[in-house]
Motif scaffolding. Structure first.
Motif, PDB file in Angstrom:
ATOM      1  N   VAL A  26      -8.844 -16.282 -15.476  1.00  8.31           N
ATOM      2  CA  VAL A  26     -10.254 -16.604 -15.244  1.00  8.31           C
ATOM      3  C   VAL A  26     -10.590 -16.234 -13.804  1.00  8.31           C
ATOM      4  O   VAL A  26     -10.007 -16.778 -12.867  1.00  8.31           O
ATOM      5  CB  VAL A  26     -10.552 -18.095 -15.485  1.00  8.31           C
ATOM      6  N   GLU A  27     -11.508 -15.308 -13.651  1.00  8.66           N
ATOM      7  CA  GLU A  27     -11.953 -14.888 -12.326  1.00  8.66           C
ATOM      8  C   GLU A  27     -13.278 -15.568 -11.999  1.00  8.66           C
ATOM      9  O   GLU A  27     -14.178 -15.619 -12.822  1.00  8.66           O
ATOM     10  CB  GLU A  27     -12.151 -13.365 -12.285  1.00  8.66           C
ATOM     11  N   CYS A  28     -13.358 -16.122 -10.784  1.00 11.20           N
ATOM     12  CA  CYS A  28     -14.626 -16.687 -10.269  1.00 11.20           C
ATOM     13  C   CYS A  28     -15.253 -17.672 -11.253  1.00 11.20           C
ATOM     14  O   CYS A  28     -16.421 -17.534 -11.645  1.00 11.20           O
ATOM     15  CB  CYS A  28     -15.603 -15.570  -9.943  1.00 11.20           C
ATOM     16  N   ALA A  29     -14.489 -18.667 -11.656  1.00  9.55           N
ATOM     17  CA  ALA A  29     -14.975 -19.652 -12.629  1.00  9.55           C
ATOM     18  C   ALA A  29     -16.268 -20.308 -12.175  1.00  9.55           C
ATOM     19  O   ALA A  29     -16.403 -20.715 -11.016  1.00  9.55           O
ATOM     20  CB  ALA A  29     -13.907 -20.720 -12.859  1.00  9.55           C
ATOM     21  N   ALA A  30     -17.228 -20.403 -13.081  1.00  7.54           N
ATOM     22  CA  ALA A  30     -18.531 -21.049 -12.859  1.00  7.54           C
ATOM     23  C   ALA A  30     -19.381 -20.338 -11.813  1.00  7.54           C
ATOM     24  O   ALA A  30     -20.338 -20.907 -11.294  1.00  7.54           O
ATOM     25  CB  ALA A  30     -18.352 -22.517 -12.477  1.00  7.54           C
ATOM     26  N   MET A  31     -19.038 -19.092 -11.499  1.00  5.28           N
ATOM     27  CA  MET A  31     -19.847 -18.290 -10.583  1.00  5.28           C
ATOM     28  C   MET A  31     -20.477 -17.142 -11.376  1.00  5.28           C
ATOM     29  O   MET A  31     -20.127 -16.890 -12.524  1.00  5.28           O
ATOM     30  CB  MET A  31     -18.992 -17.735  -9.438  1.00  5.28           C
ATOM     31  N   GLU A  32     -21.389 -16.428 -10.733  1.00  5.78           N
ATOM     32  CA  GLU A  32     -22.055 -15.326 -11.417  1.00  5.78           C
ATOM     33  C   GLU A  32     -21.066 -14.250 -11.851  1.00  5.78           C
ATOM     34  O   GLU A  32     -21.269 -13.578 -12.874  1.00  5.78           O
ATOM     35  CB  GLU A  32     -23.124 -14.711 -10.507  1.00  5.78           C
ATOM     36  N   ALA A  33     -20.003 -14.063 -11.090  1.00  5.01           N
ATOM     37  CA  ALA A  33     -19.033 -13.005 -11.377  1.00  5.01           C
ATOM     38  C   ALA A  33     -17.926 -13.445 -12.334  1.00  5.01           C
ATOM     39  O   ALA A  33     -16.922 -12.746 -12.488  1.00  5.01           O
ATOM     40  CB  ALA A  33     -18.411 -12.501 -10.076  1.00  5.01           C
ATOM     41  N   GLN A  34     -18.089 -14.584 -13.006  1.00  5.35           N
ATOM     42  CA  GLN A  34     -17.041 -15.106 -13.884  1.00  5.35           C
ATOM     43  C   GLN A  34     -16.624 -14.088 -14.947  1.00  5.35           C
ATOM     44  O   GLN A  34     -17.452 -13.465 -15.599  1.00  5.35           O
ATOM     45  CB  GLN A  34     -17.524 -16.379 -14.573  1.00  5.35           C
ATOM     46  N   ARG A  35     -15.304 -13.962 -15.114  1.00  8.05           N
ATOM     47  CA  ARG A  35     -14.741 -13.153 -16.193  1.00  8.05           C
ATOM     48  C   ARG A  35     -13.559 -13.919 -16.774  1.00  8.05           C
ATOM     49  O   ARG A  35     -12.757 -14.510 -16.043  1.00  8.05           O
ATOM     50  CB  ARG A  35     -14.272 -11.789 -15.698  1.00  8.05           C
TER      51      ARG A  35
END
Length: 243
Positions: free
Chosen positions: A207-216
């Motif tokens: 999980v990249e950048c959880a709960a952010m715009e850039a989440q993946r």
């Protein structure tokens, strides 16, 4: 004599403003003094998270790290440099609070979970009034993003730092039922190898950048060879007892 103010470590949560607590929102919007950590030359994620929330006329104090990754963690100069830095910023914060100011320190995630605010708290808690506003952690946002519970029944959850030696990572991974691996970034290959050694690679999620715009969000199998940002978390969900 002036009545001392207080230093308040305010957890901002994982990145989505909607996940900030009501108390945190109130303190940020009412702040007269705000202090935040950042890398030199950058605005700082904690500061950018509260853009548009601070009142007009607020006094800002940027606490700029003297080093981040420029010196190896095991180099004695690393701890010495950071210790001097924390000493300097604490002296400034103490003077503000003893002068009657309330100083709000916005913190990514929760202030007491692997955050820089802990170093201020340890140095100042017996010298000035210090309060903490807890928050949702990044790891909680990460496992929620996978849409799967992280633990069941008697599962043992281990939270590991990717900066640990590879053999230590593999051993801890093998022992646990469920895993959260943080501080990924440049350590991704080490994490992959340790998960394979522990027999848990096929169950892992990234999980990249959880709960952010850039989440993946993706199974780690699908991220082979992928360079990941610092704000990435690897998860292995537990499979324990359930009705």
């Amino acid at each position: 004599m002036t009545t001392p103010g207080r230093l308040v470590g305010v957890g901002l949560g994982p990145g989505d403003p909607d996940l900030m607590s009501v108390r945190a929102d109130r303190l940020i919007r009412g702040a007269r003094h705000v202090a935040y950590f950042r890398k030199a030359g950058r605005p700082g994620r904690a500061r950018t998270s509260i853009d548009g929330m601070l009142p007009e006329g607020v006094t800002e104090f940027a606490m700029e790290y003297p080093v981040t990754t420029e010196i190896p963690l095991d180099d004695p100069a690393y701890n010495a440099t950071l210790s001097a830095f924390y000493g300097d910023v604490c002296a400034h914060l103490r003077d503000l609070v003893m002068g009657g100011a309330e100083v709000v320190v916005p913190c990514e995630g929760d202030p007491f979970f692997y955050g820089s605010f802990m170093h201020l708290h340890a140095r100042l808690k017996d010298r000035i009034p210090v309060e903490i506003v807890p928050a949702i952690t990044g790891m909680s946002a990460a496992w929620t993003a996978t849409n799967r519970p992280i633990t069941w029944g008697d599962d043992v959850l281990s939270v590991l730092m990717a900066t640990l030696p590879e053999d230590v990572l593999a051993a801890r991974m093998a022992e646990a039922d469920a895993l959260v691996v943080m501080k990924i970034g440049r350590n991704m290959d080490r994490v992959r190898r340790a998960l394979r050694t522990a027999g848990k690679f096929d169950r892992a999620w990234l999980v990249e950048c959880a709960a952010m715009e850039a989440q993946r969000v993706m199974p780690l199998l699908e991220a082979e060879g992928r360079a990941v940002p610092y704000f990435s978390i690897v998860l292995v969900h537990g499979r324990g007892r359930r009705p």
